[in-house]
Design an enzyme around this catalytic site. Structure first.
Site, mmCIF file in Angstrom:
data_model
loop_
_atom_site.group_PDB
_atom_site.id
_atom_site.type_symbol
_atom_site.label_atom_id
_atom_site.label_comp_id
_atom_site.label_asym_id
_atom_site.label_seq_id
_atom_site.Cartn_x
_atom_site.Cartn_y
_atom_site.Cartn_z
ATOM 1 C CB ALA A 47 -0.930 0.005 1.205
ATOM 2 C CD GLU A 48 -1.433 6.006 -1.970
ATOM 3 O OE1 GLU A 48 -1.420 7.216 -1.710
ATOM 4 O OE2 GLU A 48 -2.013 5.522 -2.958
ATOM 5 N N PRO A 49 1.285 4.013 1.602
ATOM 6 C CG PRO A 49 -0.403 4.427 3.164
ATOM 7 C CD PRO A 49 -0.099 3.611 1.940
#
Length: 487
Positions: free
Chosen positions: A168-170
């Site tokens: 996931a992008e975080p």
């Protein structure tokens, strides 16, 4: 602005004056650790940027420690970058928007199997299940916020998490990303890295697949997730991810605002249609360019609870419809344009049943030995590729190896019947597949017949296997009858 013959958007950099960051523990000299946080995000990069720009850095933490008592390797923000520390009460320092604190989200413990509940069978899960069919084994996948979050739960339910890497992008890599207001956190991860480093990886083309949200789409395959009337939601990392992933799946309900469906026993029933259409003549803003993707040959699917579209060079093509759905009434009548319609298949009925789908067995081709059977007395090999998908060189080698194991010990060649009903072969490996088939024909096969009820598949096989045996029939009976005539 234009450079060369290409147009670019130029964003002037604003002067940075203040950064509001968060951590877990700060010591008396301002060093900050993040041992109880779910993510590290861009804390260090932001602190450096603001400090070097002459701004101030304020960090919210939940506790204080004596000066220089924190383990140096756990310090995420050095004290030289911090101007002020604020100690927040627990109710103002929640770990995520939904969870006050979970040890599992710190990834300092592993949760027991089954602690994360399974999601109910609804439209969201049906979409996630169909999207999961596209997961590349041993691949790296990004899951976006919203509807794609459910793919992680489906992958866990189907036992696939050990065979692919979800991100996931975080900044989470591996494990099972959380959903809803916990989005960004994850459990059982391999690593948690800074968000800017995650995007360096994404921008460099590291993703084998991305599954992203679908708010609006148009006839050309353009997608909008960033602007709706006067409301500017923003694109976030959507553009970076969608531009650079090797393949894309956009996931969302077919309509919005009030859609109600009944799912069960392998069928989908639409009880109430959503008030807002999502497949429009023109999207309000182009967050993803379908024309660019089609020009570059990027594989793109648009998955909804009732149907699946594929990006064609001429626009959106309807390729699958859910059992129980009428194409004209439930799909075309709810769109502002008519998609390309050629051959339409039925979505897998397992998507619409409560029990697990057995997707691990299918994606890992664990059922391949059951698909290849030799009648030693007749000298006839039966190969059943029905609803099988070949999408990697590893898949091709699995087929080659198994046929060699079955036919290798024989002193004589065999006659072969191959079932290609519902078969899928990815275009980028079609030549490799044809070479494998030609090799097996030359070494082990005497007479080969193939069959498929799909005229498009027969045409594709004829073009792909142009150097192989040309006998491709419509039915099993016709294929076997041809063999008997040649005996």
């Amino acid at each position: 602005m234009t450079r060369g013959a290409e147009e670019f958007l130029f964003y002037p950099a604003p002067k940075l004056t203040v950064a509001f960051l968060r951590g877990t523990t700060a010591d008396e000299t301002g060093n900050v650790t993040m041992e109880r946080e779910a993510l590290t995000i861009d804390n260090l990069a932001q602190a450096m940027a603001v400090k070097n720009a002459g701004g101030i850095v304020i960090v919210q933490v939940e506790r204080l420690a004596r000066g220089r008592s924190l383990p140096p390797r756990e310090v995420q923000i050095p004290g030289i970058l911090v101007d002020a520390v604020v100690v927040a009460p627990p109710e103002l320092h929640m770990q995520t928007y939904r969870t006050a604190f979970s040890h599992a989200f710190t990834n300092r413990i592993r949760t027991p199997h089954g602690e994360i509940p399974k999601v109910p069978l609804d439209a969201r899960k049906a979409i996630a299940r169909r999207s999961a069919f596209e997961l590349p084994v041993n691949g790296v996948i990004n899951l976006g916020i919203g509807m794609p979050e459910g793919v992680a739960a489906v992958a866990a339910e189907e036992g696939l998490l050990d065979h692919l890497t979800l991100t996931a992008e975080p900044g989470v890599i591996g494990g099972q990303p959380a959903s809803g207001l916990d989005f960004g956190a994850a459990v059982d991860v391999d690593a948690v890295i800074p968000q800017n480093a995650q995007f360096d990886f994404y921008d460099g083309g590291g993703l084998d697949m991305a599954c992203l949200g679908l708010a609006q789409a148009d006839a050309f395959g353009n997608v909008n997730v960033s602007r709706f009337g006067p409301r500017l939601a923003g694109a976030g990392g959507f553009i970076n991810i969608s531009q650079n992933a090797k393949s894309l799946v956009f996931a969302g309900t077919f309509t919005a605002k009030g859609i109600d469906v009944e799912i069960g026993d392998g069928l989908l029933e639409i009880r109430a249609e959503g008030a807002s259409r999502k497949f429009l003549e023109c999207v309000e803003q182009v967050t993803f360019s379908g024309r660019r993707a089609a020009r570059l040959g990027q594989p793109v699917l648009y998955v909804t609870e009732r149907c699946v579209f594929r990006l064609h060079t001429e626009g959106l093509q309807l390729i699958e419809v859910a059992p129980g759905v009428d194409i004209e009434r439930d799909i075309i009548a709810q769109m502002d344009f008519r998609p390309i319609i050629e051959e339409v298949h039925e979505m897998d009925a397992r998507i619409f049943r409560a029990e697990p789908m057995g997707l691990k067995r299918e994606l890992l081709h664990l059922d391949l030995p059951d698909r290849i059977a030799l009648d030693d007395e007749m000298g006839r090999l039966f190969i059943n590729f029905e609803k099988m998908r070949i999408r990697s060189l590893e898949d091709i080698e699995q087929v080659r190896k198994l046929v060699m194991e079955v036919c290798g010990p024989r002193s004589e060649k065999v006659d072969v019947v191959v079932n290609y009903d519902g078969f899928q072969l990815d275009d980028d490996i079609a030549r490799d597949y044809a070479e494998m088939v030609a090799d097996l024909e030359g070494r082990f096969y005497r007479t080969v017949t193939r069959y498929s009820g799909s005229a498009f598949m027969r045409l594709k096989l004829g073009n792909t296997l142009s150097n192989a045996s040309p006998h491709i029939f419509e039915t099993r009976e016709a294929a076997q009858a041809f063999l008997e005539q040649t005996e």
